[in-house]
Write a protein that holds these residues in place. Sequence first.
Motif, PDB file in Angstrom:
ATOM      1  N   ASP A   1       0.614  -1.198  -0.244  1.00  0.00           N
ATOM      2  CA  ASP A   1      -0.349   0.236   0.202  1.00  0.00           C
ATOM      3  C   ASP A   1       1.225   1.278  -0.503  1.00  0.00           C
ATOM      4  OD1 ASP A   1      -2.617  -1.062   0.396  1.00  0.00           O
ATOM      5  OD2 ASP A   1      -2.410  -1.550   1.930  1.00  0.00           O
ATOM      6  N   LEU A   2       0.476   2.206  -0.882  1.00  0.00           N
ATOM      7  CA  LEU A   2       1.396   3.474  -1.207  1.00  0.00           C
ATOM      8  C   LEU A   2       0.941   4.337   0.167  1.00  0.00           C
ATOM      9  CD1 LEU A   2       2.222   3.182  -4.287  1.00  0.00           C
ATOM     10  CD2 LEU A   2       3.346   2.339  -2.989  1.00  0.00           C
ATOM     11  N   ARG A   3       1.735   5.408   1.001  1.00  0.00           N
ATOM     12  CA  ARG A   3       0.694   6.243   1.993  1.00  0.00           C
ATOM     13  C   ARG A   3       1.601   7.840   1.907  1.00  0.00           C
ATOM     14  NH1 ARG A   3      -3.136   2.685   3.933  1.00  0.00           N
ATOM     15  NH2 ARG A   3      -2.490   1.050   4.191  1.00  0.00           N
ATOM     16  N   TRP A   4       2.693   7.766   1.310  1.00  0.00           N
ATOM     17  CA  TRP A   4       3.141   8.912   1.192  1.00  0.00           C
ATOM     18  C   TRP A   4       2.417  10.290   0.575  1.00  0.00           C
ATOM     19  CZ3 TRP A   4       5.315   4.826  -0.284  1.00  0.00           C
ATOM     20  CH2 TRP A   4       5.800   4.510  -2.274  1.00  0.00           C
ATOM     21  N   GLY A   5       1.768  11.268   0.689  1.00  0.00           N
ATOM     22  CA  GLY A   5       1.168  12.063   0.286  1.00  0.00           C
ATOM     23  C   GLY A   5       0.230  11.668  -0.411  1.00  0.00           C
ATOM     24  N   PHE A   6      -0.178  10.837  -0.489  1.00  0.00           N
ATOM     25  CA  PHE A   6      -1.411  10.346  -1.584  1.00  0.00           C
ATOM     26  C   PHE A   6      -1.645   8.264  -1.224  1.00  0.00           C
ATOM     27  CE2 PHE A   6       2.617   9.755  -4.269  1.00  0.00           C
ATOM     28  CZ  PHE A   6       2.871   8.585  -4.544  1.00  0.00           C
ATOM     29  N   TYR A   7      -2.671   8.313  -1.709  1.00  0.00           N
ATOM     30  CA  TYR A   7      -3.034   6.782  -1.523  1.00  0.00           C
ATOM     31  C   TYR A   7      -2.799   5.799  -2.799  1.00  0.00           C
ATOM     32  CZ  TYR A   7      -7.256   7.085  -3.936  1.00  0.00           C
ATOM     33  OH  TYR A   7      -8.516   7.790  -5.310  1.00  0.00           O
ATOM     34  N   GLY A   8      -2.236   4.587  -2.722  1.00  0.00           N
ATOM     35  CA  GLY A   8      -2.496   4.019  -4.060  1.00  0.00           C
ATOM     36  C   GLY A   8      -1.509   2.460  -3.584  1.00  0.00           C
ATOM     37  N   SER A   9      -1.908   2.111  -4.235  1.00  0.00           N
ATOM     38  CA  SER A   9      -1.043   0.439  -4.450  1.00  0.00           C
ATOM     39  C   SER A   9      -0.271  -0.191  -5.370  1.00  0.00           C
ATOM     40  CB  SER A   9      -2.810  -0.904  -4.535  1.00  0.00           C
ATOM     41  OG  SER A   9      -1.584  -2.055  -4.100  1.00  0.00           O
ATOM     42  N   GLU A  10       0.725  -0.850  -5.336  1.00  0.00           N
ATOM     43  CA  GLU A  10       1.821  -1.982  -5.999  1.00  0.00           C
ATOM     44  C   GLU A  10       1.798  -3.406  -6.108  1.00  0.00           C
ATOM     45  OE1 GLU A  10       5.561   1.170  -6.441  1.00  0.00           O
ATOM     46  OE2 GLU A  10       6.003  -0.877  -4.689  1.00  0.00           O
ATOM     47  N   LEU A  11       2.078  -3.693  -6.771  1.00  0.00           N
ATOM     48  CA  LEU A  11       2.524  -4.544  -7.375  1.00  0.00           C
ATOM     49  C   LEU A  11       3.940  -5.359  -7.524  1.00  0.00           C
ATOM     50  CD1 LEU A  11      -0.530  -6.733  -7.997  1.00  0.00           C
ATOM     51  CD2 LEU A  11       0.413  -6.642  -6.575  1.00  0.00           C
TER      52      LEU A  11
ATOM     53  N   SER B   1       2.075   0.169 -10.613  1.00  0.00           N
ATOM     54  CA  SER B   1       1.561   1.129  -8.913  1.00  0.00           C
ATOM     55  C   SER B   1       0.427   1.631  -9.518  1.00  0.00           C
ATOM     56  CB  SER B   1       2.149   1.658  -8.603  1.00  0.00           C
ATOM     57  OG  SER B   1       3.995   1.861  -8.586  1.00  0.00           O
ATOM     58  N   PHE B   2      -0.156   2.057  -8.646  1.00  0.00           N
ATOM     59  CA  PHE B   2      -1.734   2.617  -8.627  1.00  0.00           C
ATOM     60  C   PHE B   2      -1.205   3.789  -7.913  1.00  0.00           C
ATOM     61  CE2 PHE B   2      -5.709   4.788  -7.217  1.00  0.00           C
ATOM     62  CZ  PHE B   2      -6.168   4.869  -8.227  1.00  0.00           C
ATOM     63  N   TYR B   3      -1.340   4.971  -8.801  1.00  0.00           N
ATOM     64  CA  TYR B   3      -1.009   6.222  -7.440  1.00  0.00           C
ATOM     65  C   TYR B   3      -2.254   7.381  -7.461  1.00  0.00           C
ATOM     66  CZ  TYR B   3       3.986   5.059  -7.598  1.00  0.00           C
ATOM     67  OH  TYR B   3       4.831   4.885  -8.006  1.00  0.00           O
TER      68      TYR B   3
END
Length: 135
Positions: free
Chosen positions: A35-45, A57-59
């Motif tokens: 899970d991405l959580r630095w200043g925005f949300y998103g996800s990565e495989l 990645s999805f930002y």
Amino acid sequence: MGRRPNLPEEFRSEARIAFAFLVETEGFAEPEEHDLRWGFYGSELTYHRAGLEVCISFYGGRESEVCTSLIPIAPDGTRGRHASLDDLYTAVGCGPPQDVPGTVHNRRSMLKRVHQHAEALSRLLPRLPARFPDP
């Protein structure tokens, strides 16, 4: 009222389906999820195989996008510079960068981008040299 879509979750699910060929035919291990959580949300495989890592990645946020990067890995584990899928796709003559768009406006376009990136990667991988590029 309907349930609001969880775009990072839907991204992970759709990306696992679209990029299944990496595991099934290209020798990659099952992906790691982040899970991405630095200043925005998103996800990565992230998919790994000897000599290469592929990161999808999805930002999320106001200017949402889907990005795919390839990172060469040296035999000693040293990571080379990442290269974006659209740049490599164009450089080796697979087609124009418009074949690999990243901009996401809504759920539907996010799902479409995932499949466009998977298609572009499936066309690119056979054209990469065995050691792309030497780190």
